[in-house]
Design an enzyme around this catalytic site. Structure first.
Site, PDB file in Angstrom:
ATOM      1  CB  THR A  32       2.642   0.323   6.614  1.00  0.00           C
ATOM      2  OG1 THR A  32       2.344   2.372   5.949  1.00  0.00           O
ATOM      3  CG2 THR A  32       1.716   0.144   6.629  1.00  0.00           C
ATOM      4  CG  ASP A  33       3.302   5.542   8.309  1.00  0.00           C
ATOM      5  OD1 ASP A  33       2.437   4.988   7.100  1.00  0.00           O
ATOM      6  OD2 ASP A  33       4.081   6.593   7.932  1.00  0.00           O
ATOM      7  CD  GLU A  34      -0.529   4.064   3.772  1.00  0.00           C
ATOM      8  OE1 GLU A  34      -1.490   3.267   3.051  1.00  0.00           O
ATOM      9  OE2 GLU A  34       1.173   3.930   3.028  1.00  0.00           O
ATOM     10  CE  LYS A  54       2.552  -4.169   5.352  1.00  0.00           C
ATOM     11  NZ  LYS A  54       3.602  -5.341   5.415  1.00  0.00           N
ATOM     12  CE1 TYR A  98       0.427  -2.304   1.919  1.00  0.00           C
ATOM     13  CE2 TYR A  98      -0.244   0.198   2.830  1.00  0.00           C
ATOM     14  CZ  TYR A  98       0.988  -1.094   2.187  1.00  0.00           C
ATOM     15  OH  TYR A  98       2.240  -0.996   2.988  1.00  0.00           O
TER      16      TYR A  98
HETATM   17  P1  NAD Z   1       7.330  -2.878  -3.521  1.00  0.00           P
HETATM   18  O1  NAD Z   1       5.394  -3.554  -4.328  1.00  0.00           O
HETATM   19  O2  NAD Z   1       7.598  -2.434  -4.696  1.00  0.00           O
HETATM   20  O3  NAD Z   1       7.529  -5.210  -3.908  1.00  0.00           O
HETATM   21  C1  NAD Z   1       6.688  -6.272  -2.684  1.00  0.00           C
HETATM   22  C2  NAD Z   1       7.147  -7.427  -3.258  1.00  0.00           C
HETATM   23  O4  NAD Z   1       6.873  -8.838  -2.710  1.00  0.00           O
HETATM   24  C3  NAD Z   1       7.483  -7.936  -4.961  1.00  0.00           C
HETATM   25  O5  NAD Z   1       8.934  -8.543  -4.541  1.00  0.00           O
HETATM   26  C4  NAD Z   1       6.634  -8.974  -5.431  1.00  0.00           C
HETATM   27  O6  NAD Z   1       7.065  -9.816  -5.869  1.00  0.00           O
HETATM   28  C5  NAD Z   1       5.981  -9.681  -3.795  1.00  0.00           C
HETATM   29  N1  NAD Z   1       5.525 -10.892  -3.503  1.00  0.00           N
HETATM   30  C6  NAD Z   1       3.591  -9.533  -3.637  1.00  0.00           C
HETATM   31  N2  NAD Z   1       3.184 -11.454  -3.013  1.00  0.00           N
HETATM   32  C7  NAD Z   1       3.787 -11.783  -3.263  1.00  0.00           C
HETATM   33  C8  NAD Z   1       3.571 -13.572  -2.885  1.00  0.00           C
HETATM   34  N3  NAD Z   1       2.450 -13.760  -2.534  1.00  0.00           N
HETATM   35  N4  NAD Z   1       4.610 -14.411  -2.060  1.00  0.00           N
HETATM   36  C9  NAD Z   1       5.475 -13.998  -1.818  1.00  0.00           C
HETATM   37  N5  NAD Z   1       6.682 -12.906  -2.796  1.00  0.00           N
HETATM   38  C10 NAD Z   1       5.123 -11.828  -3.320  1.00  0.00           C
HETATM   39  O7  NAD Z   1       7.126  -2.918  -1.813  1.00  0.00           O
HETATM   40  P2  NAD Z   1       7.868  -2.139  -0.978  1.00  0.00           P
HETATM   41  O8  NAD Z   1       7.077  -1.282  -1.133  1.00  0.00           O
HETATM   42  O9  NAD Z   1       9.345  -3.050  -1.486  1.00  0.00           O
HETATM   43  O10 NAD Z   1       7.115  -3.070   0.652  1.00  0.00           O
HETATM   44  C11 NAD Z   1       7.497  -3.851   0.617  1.00  0.00           C
HETATM   45  C12 NAD Z   1       7.068  -4.009   2.812  1.00  0.00           C
HETATM   46  O11 NAD Z   1       7.311  -2.746   3.653  1.00  0.00           O
HETATM   47  C13 NAD Z   1       5.568  -4.486   2.568  1.00  0.00           C
HETATM   48  O12 NAD Z   1       5.434  -5.160   3.186  1.00  0.00           O
HETATM   49  C14 NAD Z   1       4.893  -2.011   2.776  1.00  0.00           C
HETATM   50  O13 NAD Z   1       4.104  -2.863   3.071  1.00  0.00           O
HETATM   51  C15 NAD Z   1       6.468  -2.486   3.835  1.00  0.00           C
HETATM   52  N6  NAD Z   1       6.331  -0.566   3.840  1.00  0.00           N
HETATM   53  C16 NAD Z   1       6.601  -0.375   2.568  1.00  0.00           C
HETATM   54  C17 NAD Z   1       6.280   1.110   2.656  1.00  0.00           C
HETATM   55  C18 NAD Z   1       7.004   1.865   1.736  1.00  0.00           C
HETATM   56  O14 NAD Z   1       7.055   3.501   1.129  1.00  0.00           O
HETATM   57  N7  NAD Z   1       6.915   1.203  -0.043  1.00  0.00           N
HETATM   58  C19 NAD Z   1       6.573   1.959   3.655  1.00  0.00           C
HETATM   59  C20 NAD Z   1       6.130   1.049   4.607  1.00  0.00           C
HETATM   60  C21 NAD Z   1       6.257  -0.457   4.755  1.00  0.00           C
HETATM   61  P1  TYD Z   2       1.460   6.852  -2.598  1.00  0.00           P
HETATM   62  O1  TYD Z   2       2.901   6.988  -3.119  1.00  0.00           O
HETATM   63  O2  TYD Z   2       0.862   5.635  -3.479  1.00  0.00           O
HETATM   64  O3  TYD Z   2       2.052   6.078  -0.849  1.00  0.00           O
HETATM   65  P2  TYD Z   2       0.638   6.186   0.024  1.00  0.00           P
HETATM   66  O4  TYD Z   2      -0.568   6.199  -0.640  1.00  0.00           O
HETATM   67  O5  TYD Z   2       0.664   4.983   0.474  1.00  0.00           O
HETATM   68  O6  TYD Z   2       1.274   7.040   1.009  1.00  0.00           O
HETATM   69  O7  TYD Z   2       0.953   8.347  -2.436  1.00  0.00           O
HETATM   70  C1  TYD Z   2       1.704   9.533  -1.746  1.00  0.00           C
HETATM   71  C2  TYD Z   2       0.875  10.442  -1.964  1.00  0.00           C
HETATM   72  O8  TYD Z   2       0.992  10.964  -2.864  1.00  0.00           O
HETATM   73  C3  TYD Z   2      -0.312   9.829  -1.755  1.00  0.00           C
HETATM   74  O9  TYD Z   2      -1.221  10.958  -0.600  1.00  0.00           O
HETATM   75  C4  TYD Z   2      -1.510  10.237  -2.567  1.00  0.00           C
HETATM   76  C5  TYD Z   2      -0.331  11.872  -3.263  1.00  0.00           C
HETATM   77  N1  TYD Z   2       0.173  10.692  -5.370  1.00  0.00           N
HETATM   78  C6  TYD Z   2      -0.701  10.949  -5.587  1.00  0.00           C
HETATM   79  O10 TYD Z   2      -0.954  12.925  -6.168  1.00  0.00           O
HETATM   80  N2  TYD Z   2      -0.259  11.333  -7.158  1.00  0.00           N
HETATM   81  C7  TYD Z   2      -0.014  10.139  -7.840  1.00  0.00           C
HETATM   82  O11 TYD Z   2       0.174   9.519  -9.000  1.00  0.00           O
HETATM   83  C8  TYD Z   2       0.243   8.900  -6.509  1.00  0.00           C
HETATM   84  C9  TYD Z   2       1.042   7.792  -7.242  1.00  0.00           C
HETATM   85  C10 TYD Z   2      -0.137   9.484  -5.318  1.00  0.00           C
END
Ligand code: NAD
Ligand code: TYD
Length: 339
Positions: free
Chosen positions: A125-127, A157, A153
């Site tokens: 992630t970019d985070e 990562k 988090y």
């Molecule tokens: P999500 O929370 O929707 O899904 C995570 C999945 O991983 C779930 O199905 C969960 O059951 C499974 N999981 C959790 N712990 C586990 C374990 N110990 N063993 C096996 N499975 C396990 O997540 P997402 O939003 O789909 O993100 C997927 C990946 O992409 C993550 O690695 C996250 O860091 C990365 N990512 C997400 C975003 C975003 O905006 N959502 C952006 C950049 C990177």
């Molecule tokens: P989020 O979807 O949790 O992603 P991330 O923090 O990993 O980027 O949140 C996106 C942005 O939205 C973040 O600045 C926090 C804000 N946010 C709210 O203002 N209200 C909410 O209820 C949530 C879940 C997030």
């Protein structure tokens, strides 16, 4: 070829499985997922009965389970989406983040080393780069930006990324890393900004915006992220990191207003609540490297992607009604009750 997708019952992993099976019907896809609160088997309904798909319930931290699966399935490619992913939950309880994101990644890397897997891809992630100041719109995260994390988090990562690089350099594991900006699209768990706001708006509930709503995220439609990972697997160089993002920065408040407009809901639903601890101000990806080296560009513009996404949640109530009825209620009360 067999592709092992971990975390495939979650948001991006499931979208990746659909994408991969549509575009590579000759491959077998095995999904390993622990089915935590964020994993939902019903998400995978469309592929569950396909002969070239297999679901395996299991924890990426469980070495015996992981090794048995590698022994049985001989994956040529492993794509690791499995993670604890919500910043607010990581503030509430960091330890499971350390366990899954760091130790789980190390367990998968160890299996890749042991079984000589051809390619490991870490979905990061970019985070991991921390944040950028709001008043410097000229600054972007590049692959050379130092790691400087804010939340448990993002720290977990970043630790996982370092472990991937260590296994590449020390043991020769053929690994790549992608660092993507915020994703949105179908099947995202409604703890994240966009699905939470869409579902609350659909139910005429308050829309809780943290702080002043001026924090900026760089949004990418999930399918564009899936295409980027596909390109990295096909043309990326082991040992390399690729930033993924489409120069689509929005203030949170503007995203929430767009949700109100699309659903024809009054902005009076918007409620400003206490800010997140250590709230990152701005994320912004410089995607030059993946564009120049691999030819990737996003295909979905934000307005179209949001329309499509909002419509999907409106038309797929049975998917989310089950989720918001259970322990989600407890989560919501805990996180927002006294905010
Ligand atoms: P999500 O929370 O929707 O899904 C995570 C999945 O991983 C779930 O199905 C969960 O059951 C499974 N999981 C959790 N712990 C586990 C374990 N110990 N063993 C096996 N499975 C396990 O997540 P997402 O939003 O789909 O993100 C997927 C990946 O992409 C993550 O690695 C996250 O860091 C990365 N990512 C997400 C975003 C975003 O905006 N959502 C952006 C950049 C990177
Ligand atoms: P989020 O979807 O949790 O992603 P991330 O923090 O990993 O980027 O949140 C996106 C942005 O939205 C973040 O600045 C926090 C804000 N946010 C709210 O203002 N209200 C909410 O209820 C949530 C879940 C997030």
């Amino acid at each position: 070829m067999t592709v092992l997708v971990t975390g495939g019952a979650g948001f991006i992993g499931s979208n990746f499985i659909f994408y991969w099976m549509e575009n590579h019907p000759e491959d077998k896809v095995v999904c390993l997922d622990k089915l935590t609160y964020a994993g939902n088997l019903s998400t995978l309904k469309a592929v569950m009965d396909k002969p070239n798909f297999q679901f395996a319930k299991g924890d990426i931290c469980d070495k015996e389970r992981v090794f048995d699966l590698f022994r049985a399935e001989h994956p040529e490619v492993v794509v690791n989406f499995a993670a604890e992913t919500h910043v607010d939950r990581s503030i509430d309880g960091p330890s499971v983040f350390l366990q899954t994101n760091l130790f789980g990644t190390a367990t998968l890397l160890e299996a890749c080393r042991e079984f000589g897997v051809g390619r490991y891809h870490q979905v990061s992630t970019d985070e991991v780069y921390g944040d950028l100041p709001l008043e410097r719109p000229d600054l972007f995260f590049t692959e050379e930006t130092p790691l400087y994390t804010s939340s448990p988090y993002s720290a977990s990562k970043a630790g996982a990324d370092l472990m991937v690089q260590a296994y590449h350099k020390t043991f020769g594991v053929q690994a790549t890393i992608s660092r993507c900006s915020n994703n949105y699209g179908p099947y995202q768990f409604p703890e994240k900004l966009i699905p939470l706001m869409v579902l609350n708006a659909l139910q005429d509930k308050p829309l809780p915006v943290y702080g002043e709503g001026i924090n900026i995220r760089d949004w990418l439609y999930v399918k564009d992220h899936c295409r980027a990972i596909e390109l990295i697997l096909q043309k990326g160089k082991p040992g390399e990191i690729y930033n993924v993002g489409g120069h689509n920065e929005r203030r949170n408040i503007d995203v929430v207003r767009l949700v109100c407009t699309e659903l024809r809901k009054p902005e009076s639903l918007i409620t400003y609540v206490a800010d997140r601890k250590g709230h990152d101000r701005r994320y912004a990806i410089d995607p030059e490297k993946i564009h120049k080296e691999l030819g990737w560009l996003p295909e979905t513009n934000f307005e179209d992607g949001m329309k499509r996404t909002i419509r999907w949640y409106a038309e797929n109530r049975e998917w989310w009604e089950g989720i918001v009825s259970g322990e989600y209620q407890e989560y919501y009360k805990k996180m927002y009750g006294s905010r």
